[in-house]
Design a protein around this motif. Sequence first.
Motif, PDB file in Angstrom:
ATOM      1  N   ARG A  23      13.202  26.672  14.912  1.00  0.00           N
ATOM      2  CA  ARG A  23      13.476  25.718  16.023  1.00  0.00           C
ATOM      3  C   ARG A  23      14.529  26.062  16.822  1.00  0.00           C
ATOM      4  NH1 ARG A  23      13.019  20.924  11.517  1.00  0.00           N
ATOM      5  NH2 ARG A  23      14.404  22.562  10.311  1.00  0.00           N
TER       6      ARG A  23
ATOM      7  N   SER B  30       6.147  23.909  22.741  1.00  0.00           N
ATOM      8  CA  SER B  30       7.179  23.095  23.290  1.00  0.00           C
ATOM      9  C   SER B  30       6.741  21.557  23.388  1.00  0.00           C
ATOM     10  CB  SER B  30       7.390  23.652  24.835  1.00  0.00           C
ATOM     11  OG  SER B  30       7.818  25.254  24.635  1.00  0.00           O
TER      12      SER B  30
ATOM     13  N   SER C 292      16.586  24.137  18.052  1.00  0.00           N
ATOM     14  CA  SER C 292      17.852  23.291  17.903  1.00  0.00           C
ATOM     15  C   SER C 292      18.635  23.958  16.652  1.00  0.00           C
ATOM     16  CB  SER C 292      17.518  21.822  17.519  1.00  0.00           C
ATOM     17  OG  SER C 292      16.602  21.849  16.341  1.00  0.00           O
TER      18      SER C 292
ATOM     19  N   ARG D 171      22.072  21.330  22.049  1.00  0.00           N
ATOM     20  CA  ARG D 171      21.416  20.827  23.353  1.00  0.00           C
ATOM     21  C   ARG D 171      22.489  21.444  24.652  1.00  0.00           C
ATOM     22  NH1 ARG D 171      18.177  16.559  25.336  1.00  0.00           N
ATOM     23  NH2 ARG D 171      17.229  16.972  23.112  1.00  0.00           N
TER      24      ARG D 171
ATOM     25  N   SER E  13      10.858  14.192  20.635  1.00  0.00           N
ATOM     26  CA  SER E  13      11.544  14.501  19.475  1.00  0.00           C
ATOM     27  C   SER E  13      11.575  15.910  18.847  1.00  0.00           C
ATOM     28  CB  SER E  13      11.254  13.420  18.349  1.00  0.00           C
ATOM     29  OG  SER E  13       9.847  13.606  18.071  1.00  0.00           O
ATOM     30  N   ASP E  14      12.572  16.341  18.308  1.00  0.00           N
ATOM     31  CA  ASP E  14      12.503  17.679  17.773  1.00  0.00           C
ATOM     32  C   ASP E  14      11.502  18.063  16.759  1.00  0.00           C
ATOM     33  OD1 ASP E  14      13.393  20.237  17.519  1.00  0.00           O
ATOM     34  OD2 ASP E  14      15.192  19.757  16.381  1.00  0.00           O
TER      35      ASP E  14
ATOM     36  N   GLU F 273      12.156  20.751  26.292  1.00  0.00           N
ATOM     37  CA  GLU F 273      13.439  20.379  25.704  1.00  0.00           C
ATOM     38  C   GLU F 273      13.525  20.667  24.222  1.00  0.00           C
ATOM     39  OE1 GLU F 273      16.125  19.307  27.214  1.00  0.00           O
ATOM     40  OE2 GLU F 273      15.182  19.439  29.161  1.00  0.00           O
ATOM     41  N   GLN F 274      12.267  20.777  23.284  1.00  0.00           N
ATOM     42  CA  GLN F 274      12.405  21.210  22.283  1.00  0.00           C
ATOM     43  C   GLN F 274      11.399  22.255  21.855  1.00  0.00           C
ATOM     44  OE1 GLN F 274      14.683  19.665  20.258  1.00  0.00           O
ATOM     45  NE2 GLN F 274      14.897  17.790  21.536  1.00  0.00           N
ATOM     46  N   GLN F 275      11.816  23.276  21.339  1.00  0.00           N
ATOM     47  CA  GLN F 275      10.791  24.495  21.061  1.00  0.00           C
ATOM     48  C   GLN F 275      10.531  24.739  19.551  1.00  0.00           C
ATOM     49  OE1 GLN F 275      12.141  27.019  24.065  1.00  0.00           O
ATOM     50  NE2 GLN F 275      10.068  26.869  24.881  1.00  0.00           N
TER      51      GLN F 275
END
Length: 253
Positions: free
Chosen positions: A99, A149, A101, A106, A153-154, A125-127
């Motif tokens: 991830r 992607s 994150s 961020r 949410s993550d 925004e999340q990958q």
Amino acid sequence: MTPAAEVGLRRILAVVDLLMDAVIDAVDEETLVPVLLPLLLGAVPGDSIVWSPHAGTTERPLTVPAGLLSQDIRDAFDREAAADSLVLHTTVGPGTPMRRSTLQTRREFHALAAYPDVYRPLGAEQQLAMSFPAGRADEPPRKVCVVISRDGSDFSDDDVATAALLRSRLTRVLTRLAPAGPAPPPVTRRESAVLTLLARGLTNQQIAHRLAISPRTVDKHLEHVYAKLRVGSRVEAANAWLTRDAAAVRPVR
């Protein structure tokens, strides 16, 4: 087993089933990938997925939705990729499912030069990204990167576990589908005689004496058969000669 673990197990089994179903009718990677990408997005939910061969090849990325990467986005990515820790993880790192994150906050992500020109336009925004080898061992190294992607949410631990399962399956499937390389040149009758004596444990001098040739000529024959059998030592050559399919190394008359 907890209810959550049961759900996770059913999900993993479903992933295996869908992948095997996709592979049944596939004859090559070009046929498989367009069918596979929507299924991967169902297994690891996201807004988009990019299937990208290793940098340096002429192969273009495939995406769902189709046409996701404009030329401007691709150019910006090429300029800035070297400063992106997730890209480095999949290109020069181990390539295990990761991830974004996990690697950066961020704020760090938004501070990347690539963020305004690549990731923000994609809503990424999340990958979750991973890479794996995709080719036969006797071919030049080739790697495929897959990035999922989403804007919400993550990705969860279950998503990462599912991706890890997919990664191992994809490696095996793509290796199986890779076209076979050219057949090695056939072994000559004299090379066959040298290999037979080598497999019996004779030294180069002993082989030369038996065949009435010079040790230097034996060396040359071995140099040629190493290349033909794709080995690097006397032991490997002897083992290959003893165990390889006879049709593949039948001596030339």
